[in-house]
Design a protein around this motif. Structure first.
Motif, short mmCIF file in Angstrom:
data_model
loop_
_atom_site.label_atom_id
_atom_site.label_comp_id
_atom_site.label_asym_id
_atom_site.label_seq_id
_atom_site.Cartn_x
_atom_site.Cartn_y
_atom_site.Cartn_z
N CYS A 74 0.84 -1.21 0.00
CA CYS A 74 0.00 0.00 0.00
C CYS A 74 0.87 1.25 0.00
CB CYS A 74 -0.90 0.04 1.23
SG CYS A 74 -2.10 -1.31 1.33
N THR A 75 0.33 2.33 -0.53
CA THR A 75 0.99 3.62 -0.40
C THR A 75 0.97 4.03 1.07
OG1 THR A 75 -1.09 4.78 -0.83
CG2 THR A 75 0.33 4.37 -2.71
N PRO A 76 1.93 4.85 1.51
CA PRO A 76 1.96 5.28 2.92
C PRO A 76 0.63 5.87 3.36
CG PRO A 76 3.97 5.95 1.81
CD PRO A 76 3.05 5.42 0.74
N GLY A 77 0.16 5.44 4.55
CA GLY A 77 -1.09 5.96 5.08
C GLY A 77 -2.31 5.16 4.72
N ARG A 78 -2.14 4.02 3.98
CA ARG A 78 -3.27 3.18 3.59
C ARG A 78 -3.10 1.77 4.13
NH1 ARG A 78 -7.03 4.66 -0.96
NH2 ARG A 78 -6.31 6.68 -1.69
N TYR A 79 -4.23 1.05 4.26
CA TYR A 79 -4.18 -0.36 4.62
C TYR A 79 -5.47 -1.04 4.16
CZ TYR A 79 -7.45 0.13 8.60
OH TYR A 79 -8.55 0.35 9.38
N GLY A 80 -5.53 -2.36 4.29
CA GLY A 80 -6.67 -3.14 3.84
C GLY A 80 -6.32 -3.99 2.64
N GLU A 81 -7.18 -4.95 2.30
CA GLU A 81 -6.93 -5.86 1.19
C GLU A 81 -6.71 -5.12 -0.11
OE1 GLU A 81 -8.95 -9.73 -1.03
OE2 GLU A 81 -9.83 -8.92 0.82
N GLY A 82 -7.53 -4.09 -0.31
CA GLY A 82 -7.38 -3.27 -1.52
C GLY A 82 -6.76 -1.93 -1.23
N CYS A 83 -6.12 -1.77 -0.09
CA CYS A 83 -5.52 -0.50 0.34
C CYS A 83 -6.56 0.62 0.32
CB CYS A 83 -4.33 -0.12 -0.54
SG CYS A 83 -2.97 -1.33 -0.50
N GLU A 84 -7.80 0.25 0.60
CA GLU A 84 -8.89 1.22 0.51
C GLU A 84 -9.12 1.99 1.80
OE1 GLU A 84 -10.72 -2.51 2.18
OE2 GLU A 84 -9.15 -1.97 0.74
N LYS A 85 -8.47 1.56 2.90
CA LYS A 85 -8.68 2.21 4.20
C LYS A 85 -7.48 3.11 4.53
CE LYS A 85 -11.34 -1.73 5.94
NZ LYS A 85 -11.42 -2.79 6.98
N TYR A 86 -7.76 4.11 5.36
CA TYR A 86 -6.72 5.06 5.74
C TYR A 86 -6.24 4.81 7.17
CZ TYR A 86 -7.82 7.81 1.58
OH TYR A 86 -8.01 8.22 0.29
N CYS A 87 -4.93 4.86 7.36
CA CYS A 87 -4.38 4.80 8.71
C CYS A 87 -4.80 6.05 9.48
CB CYS A 87 -2.85 4.73 8.68
SG CYS A 87 -2.15 3.37 7.72
N SER A 88 -4.86 5.95 10.79
CA SER A 88 -5.17 7.11 11.61
C SER A 88 -4.05 8.14 11.48
CB SER A 88 -5.30 6.69 13.08
OG SER A 88 -5.25 7.80 13.94
N ASN A 89 -4.43 9.44 11.57
CA ASN A 89 -3.40 10.47 11.54
C ASN A 89 -2.60 10.50 12.83
OD1 ASN A 89 -5.40 11.50 13.17
ND2 ASN A 89 -5.63 13.42 12.09
N GLY A 90 -3.00 9.63 13.79
CA GLY A 90 -2.22 9.50 15.02
C GLY A 90 -1.15 8.44 14.94
N CYS A 91 -1.05 7.74 13.79
CA CYS A 91 -0.05 6.68 13.63
C CYS A 91 1.33 7.27 13.35
CB CYS A 91 -0.43 5.75 12.48
SG CYS A 91 -1.82 4.65 12.83
N LEU A 92 2.33 6.66 13.97
CA LEU A 92 3.72 7.05 13.73
C LEU A 92 4.31 6.10 12.70
CD1 LEU A 92 6.10 8.87 14.72
CD2 LEU A 92 6.66 7.04 16.32
N ASP A 93 4.73 6.64 11.55
CA ASP A 93 5.36 5.83 10.50
C ASP A 93 4.43 4.76 9.94
OD1 ASP A 93 7.73 7.25 10.83
OD2 ASP A 93 8.42 5.89 12.42
N GLY A 94 3.19 5.12 9.59
CA GLY A 94 2.29 4.20 8.91
C GLY A 94 1.65 3.19 9.84
N CYS A 95 0.91 2.24 9.22
CA CYS A 95 0.21 1.24 10.02
C CYS A 95 0.28 -0.13 9.35
CB CYS A 95 -1.25 1.66 10.22
SG CYS A 95 -2.25 1.74 8.71
N ASP A 96 -0.14 -1.16 10.11
CA ASP A 96 -0.13 -2.53 9.60
C ASP A 96 -1.10 -2.67 8.44
OD1 ASP A 96 -1.41 -5.46 9.81
OD2 ASP A 96 0.67 -5.52 10.54
N LYS A 97 -0.63 -3.30 7.34
CA LYS A 97 -1.46 -3.40 6.13
C LYS A 97 -2.74 -4.19 6.36
CE LYS A 97 -1.52 -5.05 1.36
NZ LYS A 97 -2.75 -5.82 1.54
N SER A 98 -2.71 -5.17 7.23
CA SER A 98 -3.87 -6.05 7.39
C SER A 98 -4.94 -5.47 8.30
CB SER A 98 -3.42 -7.42 7.93
OG SER A 98 -2.82 -7.27 9.21
N ASN A 99 -4.56 -4.81 9.42
CA ASN A 99 -5.57 -4.36 10.38
C ASN A 99 -5.49 -2.90 10.79
OD1 ASN A 99 -3.39 -4.28 12.17
ND2 ASN A 99 -3.87 -6.28 13.06
N GLY A 100 -4.49 -2.17 10.32
CA GLY A 100 -4.40 -0.74 10.62
C GLY A 100 -3.81 -0.40 11.97
#
Length: 256
Positions: A74-100
């Protein structure tokens, strides 16, 4: 790889995509009618189109995707099977691709860092809950909360009537009109016979005794009055005599 496919590839001319391959195609070979795609650039994936394969765009948010478009990265800041979900803006250095889930930045909390730590609110948890909020907890988005004693308002950032100070711990002066005063300084509009910024001083009438309420007459006992030094000495003596006489009367009543 079968011997048949290997032999077939040796007979074909394989070229880099910068030459004559179709759009998004990284490498291709010369087919019967045109150039046939073999591999794709990042952001696209190889999919059969009729008798040939073409490169199709990955879902938005995918850097790389596999056959049928399943996202690999996924591009930075995205997660999910299709990278359709956004990581929280409270995340440091992105989030886990599978569950955020992620590591939180300062002032954020929770597995996915969507919540603010106690005492903070706002889109970036940058605002501080009012000191009047009970247990230092307020609504994450609007800062509203339950109030501590002495506070009022949706965000508990105001003192109840008659109180002032950083913790609403002080009482407005009894000389304040309607018992209201500035919630920070305690300054107010004075009632009659009071003066000063906080209306906590009597306007002295030099010919009369001034009681604790800044009235113009003395209460039952002159001893409760603030006696100005400028008042006639005879009046002071008279007041003390009256006070002494009243005490004697009370004593006699008790003895009898």
């Amino acid at each position: 790889m079968s011997k048949f496919i290997l032999a077939w590839m040796l007979l074909l001319r394989i070229v880099d995509g910068s030459e004559v391959c179709s759009s998004n195609c990284k490498t291709c070979y010369s087919g019967e009618m045109n150039w046939v795609c073999m591999s794709c650039y990042d952001g696209t994936f190889l999919k059969r189109f009729g008798a040939y394969y073409e490169c199709y765009q990955c879902d938005p948010g995918c850097i790389t995707c596999k056959y049928h478009g399943s996202c690999g990265t996924c591009t930075p800041g995205r997660y999910g099977e299709g990278c359709e979900k956004y990581c929280s803006n409270g995340c440091l250095d992105g989030c886990d691709k599978s569950n955020g889930s992620c590591t939180c930045m300062e002032n954020f909390s929770g597995e996915k860092c969507w919540d603010c730590v106690n005492g903070r609110y706002g889109n970036n948890c940058s605002l501080q809950c009012s000191s009047g909020c009970l247990n230092n907890i307020c609504h994450k988005m609007n800062g509203q909360c339950d109030c501590r004693d002495g506070f009022t308002g949706l965000r508990c950032d105001q003192c109840i009537e008659g109180k002032y100070g950083p913790s609403c711990q002080y009482n407005c002066s009894q000389g304040c009109y309607n018992s209201t005063c500035n919630q920070i300084t305690g300054n107010c509009t004075c009632m009659a016979n009071f003066t000063g910024d906080q209306c906590d001083t009597c306007i002295i009438n030099l010919q009369q005794y001034i009681n604790t309420n800044c009235g113009t007459t003395c209460p039952d006992e002159c001893g409760k009055c603030e006696i100005s030094q400028n008042i006639n000495t005879k009046e002071i003596v008279l007041c003390k005599m009256i006070q002494f006489a009243r005490k004697m009367i009370q004593y006699i009543k008790l003895v009898i």
